[in-house]
Motif scaffolding. Structure first.
Motif, PDB file in Angstrom:
ATOM      1  N   VAL A 169       0.842  -1.198   0.000  1.00 12.23           N
ATOM      2  CA  VAL A 169       0.000   0.000   0.000  1.00 12.23           C
ATOM      3  C   VAL A 169       0.873   1.242   0.000  1.00 12.23           C
ATOM      4  O   VAL A 169       1.971   1.257   0.563  1.00 12.23           O
ATOM      5  CB  VAL A 169      -0.951   0.027   1.221  1.00 12.23           C
ATOM      6  N   GLY A 170       0.386   2.287  -0.661  1.00  9.00           N
ATOM      7  CA  GLY A 170       1.021   3.592  -0.630  1.00  9.00           C
ATOM      8  C   GLY A 170       0.269   4.502   0.321  1.00  9.00           C
ATOM      9  O   GLY A 170      -0.961   4.425   0.431  1.00  9.00           O
ATOM     10  N   TYR A 171       0.993   5.354   1.028  1.00  9.53           N
ATOM     11  CA  TYR A 171       0.375   6.220   2.031  1.00  9.53           C
ATOM     12  C   TYR A 171       1.115   7.551   2.071  1.00  9.53           C
ATOM     13  O   TYR A 171       2.345   7.578   2.186  1.00  9.53           O
ATOM     14  CB  TYR A 171       0.421   5.538   3.402  1.00  9.53           C
ATOM     15  N   GLU A 172       0.358   8.651   1.957  1.00  4.19           N
ATOM     16  CA  GLU A 172       0.918   9.995   2.056  1.00  4.19           C
ATOM     17  C   GLU A 172       0.798  10.467   3.505  1.00  4.19           C
ATOM     18  O   GLU A 172      -0.314  10.713   3.993  1.00  4.19           O
ATOM     19  CB  GLU A 172       0.181  10.956   1.123  1.00  4.19           C
ATOM     20  N   HIS A 173       1.945  10.583   4.197  1.00  2.55           N
ATOM     21  CA  HIS A 173       1.935  10.914   5.621  1.00  2.55           C
ATOM     22  C   HIS A 173       2.200  12.404   5.810  1.00  2.55           C
ATOM     23  O   HIS A 173       3.252  12.911   5.413  1.00  2.55           O
ATOM     24  CB  HIS A 173       3.002  10.094   6.354  1.00  2.55           C
ATOM     25  N   GLU A 174       1.240  13.098   6.435  1.00  2.00           N
ATOM     26  CA  GLU A 174       1.367  14.533   6.673  1.00  2.00           C
ATOM     27  C   GLU A 174       1.338  14.872   8.156  1.00  2.00           C
ATOM     28  O   GLU A 174       1.463  16.035   8.527  1.00  2.00           O
ATOM     29  CB  GLU A 174       0.235  15.288   5.955  1.00  2.00           C
ATOM     30  N   ALA A 175       1.148  13.857   9.016  1.00  2.00           N
ATOM     31  CA  ALA A 175       1.117  14.101  10.455  1.00  2.00           C
ATOM     32  C   ALA A 175       2.542  14.186  11.003  1.00  2.00           C
ATOM     33  O   ALA A 175       3.526  13.938  10.302  1.00  2.00           O
ATOM     34  CB  ALA A 175       0.333  12.998  11.161  1.00  2.00           C
ATOM     35  N   ALA A 176       2.652  14.524  12.293  1.00  2.00           N
ATOM     36  CA  ALA A 176       3.966  14.722  12.891  1.00  2.00           C
ATOM     37  C   ALA A 176       4.568  13.445  13.459  1.00  2.00           C
ATOM     38  O   ALA A 176       5.771  13.386  13.726  1.00  2.00           O
ATOM     39  CB  ALA A 176       3.869  15.775  14.012  1.00  2.00           C
ATOM     40  N   ASP A 177       3.766  12.395  13.676  1.00  2.00           N
ATOM     41  CA  ASP A 177       4.274  11.169  14.289  1.00  2.00           C
ATOM     42  C   ASP A 177       5.142  10.384  13.314  1.00  2.00           C
ATOM     43  O   ASP A 177       5.005  10.503  12.093  1.00  2.00           O
ATOM     44  CB  ASP A 177       3.125  10.289  14.802  1.00  2.00           C
ATOM     45  N   SER A 178       6.046   9.575  13.851  1.00  2.00           N
ATOM     46  CA  SER A 178       6.986   8.807  13.030  1.00  2.00           C
ATOM     47  C   SER A 178       6.592   7.343  12.900  1.00  2.00           C
ATOM     48  O   SER A 178       7.252   6.596  12.185  1.00  2.00           O
ATOM     49  CB  SER A 178       8.402   8.894  13.628  1.00  2.00           C
ATOM     50  N   THR A 179       5.534   6.910  13.586  1.00  2.00           N
ATOM     51  CA  THR A 179       5.018   5.549  13.444  1.00  2.00           C
ATOM     52  C   THR A 179       3.497   5.605  13.352  1.00  2.00           C
ATOM     53  O   THR A 179       2.870   6.554  13.852  1.00  2.00           O
ATOM     54  CB  THR A 179       5.427   4.649  14.633  1.00  2.00           C
ATOM     55  N   VAL A 180       2.918   4.591  12.728  1.00  2.00           N
ATOM     56  CA  VAL A 180       1.465   4.499  12.606  1.00  2.00           C
ATOM     57  C   VAL A 180       1.028   3.095  13.002  1.00  2.00           C
ATOM     58  O   VAL A 180       1.793   2.137  12.887  1.00  2.00           O
ATOM     59  CB  VAL A 180       0.996   4.806  11.163  1.00  2.00           C
ATOM     60  N   GLN A 181      -0.207   2.985  13.484  1.00  2.00           N
ATOM     61  CA  GLN A 181      -0.765   1.691  13.869  1.00  2.00           C
ATOM     62  C   GLN A 181      -1.480   1.082  12.666  1.00  2.00           C
ATOM     63  O   GLN A 181      -2.379   1.699  12.093  1.00  2.00           O
ATOM     64  CB  GLN A 181      -1.752   1.853  15.032  1.00  2.00           C
ATOM     65  N   CYS A 182      -1.076  -0.130  12.284  1.00  2.00           N
ATOM     66  CA  CYS A 182      -1.681  -0.820  11.151  1.00  2.00           C
ATOM     67  C   CYS A 182      -2.370  -2.083  11.644  1.00  2.00           C
ATOM     68  O   CYS A 182      -1.847  -2.780  12.523  1.00  2.00           O
ATOM     69  CB  CYS A 182      -0.637  -1.181  10.097  1.00  2.00           C
ATOM     70  N   GLU A 183      -3.505  -2.394  11.056  1.00  2.00           N
ATOM     71  CA  GLU A 183      -4.212  -3.616  11.424  1.00  2.00           C
ATOM     72  C   GLU A 183      -5.049  -4.109  10.248  1.00  2.00           C
ATOM     73  O   GLU A 183      -5.391  -3.340   9.348  1.00  2.00           O
ATOM     74  CB  GLU A 183      -5.087  -3.404  12.655  1.00  2.00           C
TER      75      GLU A 183
END
Length: 361
Positions: free
Chosen positions: A285-299
């Motif tokens: 998957v491709g994801y455009e990250h614009e938030a400030a956090d450096s990790t994301v929760q995936c499920e």
């Protein structure tokens, strides 16, 4: 004793004025008349008539800026249900904040994505007012722009082609119809749709009035060895309305095309649509990250088992474009032919998601 009895009866009567609830029923998408914004039902549980008004704030879903406000005339609600949409005596005072809404023809709302926020104003003397109820919806044309030339997967003779497309319909949805043209290179292993979403455009033109464009000689020279994708976005002034399909083409004299892999990359979206990805050994998957956090929760959720979580992983991301891979090769963990939902939660509390099915290679 009589004074205490009257005080007790007065306390019992206080909630009667505040027992008014509101339900809003708007279609999530489609062509919509301004009058359809009043598909509102009021329910009064009071034994006495209650004076009430309904106010509406219409916002641009992207900028959250107000585009229109409205307020109904005062109405008396008897015990039971009152449907505003069927009340022909309802008179609303409108105030417009953009010319796009003000110039709407035939009562049709202009194409765009909106949020309608309703407030119920009850004149009960005690200040017990229900809260605001906000409903997102989209006004979409019956037909988006349709690409015309160059044809999909065609071979073009000239490196400065003319692009053309058909306008969206009905045209009366648009008071200030404008187009955005996007042309980008398709990298090996990418689909044309992913290329348009993820890659930096080779050429981009905005605020186009005509439904054709000549590729300018002054722009980046196009390469005969590369595959290109293009699409058109229709806007009503600055409000996004619809997007055409994405087509690809290349120039005469190209070399052999690199075949796409089974793990085709798909771009995550905030809103689910009818897209279902066919996967083999992995989900990419491709994801455009614009938030400030450096990790994301995936499920991953098993949609056939009551949204049961079958996979959870915290993944590192960087600002900008990211590619995330979920391996599907573990035996017993994934069932062939079943429908799953992959979703990502970032630090803003936003879910980005896509549905997929795992099939045998």
């Amino acid at each position: 004793m009589q004074r205490y009895l009257w005080s007790f009866l007065l306390l019992l009567s206080l909630p009667a004025f505040a027992q008014v609830s509101m339900t809003v029923q708007l279609p999530p998408a489609g062509v919509m008349l301004k009058s359809q914004l009043w598909q509102v039902t009021l329910l009064s549980a009071s034994d006495r008539p209650v004076a009430a008004r309904v106010s509406l704030r219409l916002l641009d879903a992207q900028s959250r800026q107000p585009v229109m406000s409205a307020l109904t005339a005062e109405m008396w609600l008897n015990k039971g249900v009152t449907a505003l949409g069927s009340n022909r005596s309802l008179v609303a005072e409108y105030e417009y904040f953009t010319q796009t809404i003000d110039r709407a023809m035939n009562g049709l709302l202009p194409a765009g994505n909106y949020i309608a926020c309703y407030s119920l104003i009850v004149n009960d003397k005690f200040g017990n007012q229900p809260g605001e109820d906000c409903v997102p919806f989209a006004v979409e044309p019956l037909s988006p722009p349709m690409l015309n030339y160059p044809a999909h997967q065609s071979v073009v003779e000239t490196t400065n082609p003319q692009f053309s497309w058909l306008p969206p319909a009905p045209l009366k949805l648009f008071s200030q119809l404008q187009y955005e043209f996007i042309l980008t290179e398709v990298h090996p292993g990418q689909s044309p749709e992913s290329a348009v979403q993820q890659n930096i455009p080779v050429y981009r033109a905005v605020r186009l009035k005509n439904n054709f464009l000549n590729y300018p000689v002054s722009a980046t020279q196009l390469d005969t060895s590369k595959l290109y994708a293009w699409t058109i976005l229709a806007r009503n002034q600055d409000l996004f309305a619809a997007q055409a399909e994405t087509w690809s083409f290349r120039f005469k004299g190209h070399g052999r095309q690199t075949p796409q892999s089974n793990g085709m990359r798909v771009q995550l979206k905030r809103e689910l649509d009818g897209t279902v990805v066919d996967c083999r050994e992995s989900l990419v998957v491709g994801y455009e990250h614009e938030a400030a956090d450096s990790t994301v929760q995936c499920e991953v959720l098993d949609l056939a088992q009551g949204n049961r979580v079958v996979y959870q992983q915290r993944m590192p991301v960087k600002r900008g474009s990211n590619e995330l891979v979920v391996p599907l090769g573990r035996k017993g963990k994934w069932e062939y032919g079943k429908l799953y939902l992959f979703r990502l939660l970032n630090g803003r509390g936003e879910y980005w998601q896509v549905k997929f099915i795992r099939n045998k290679a």
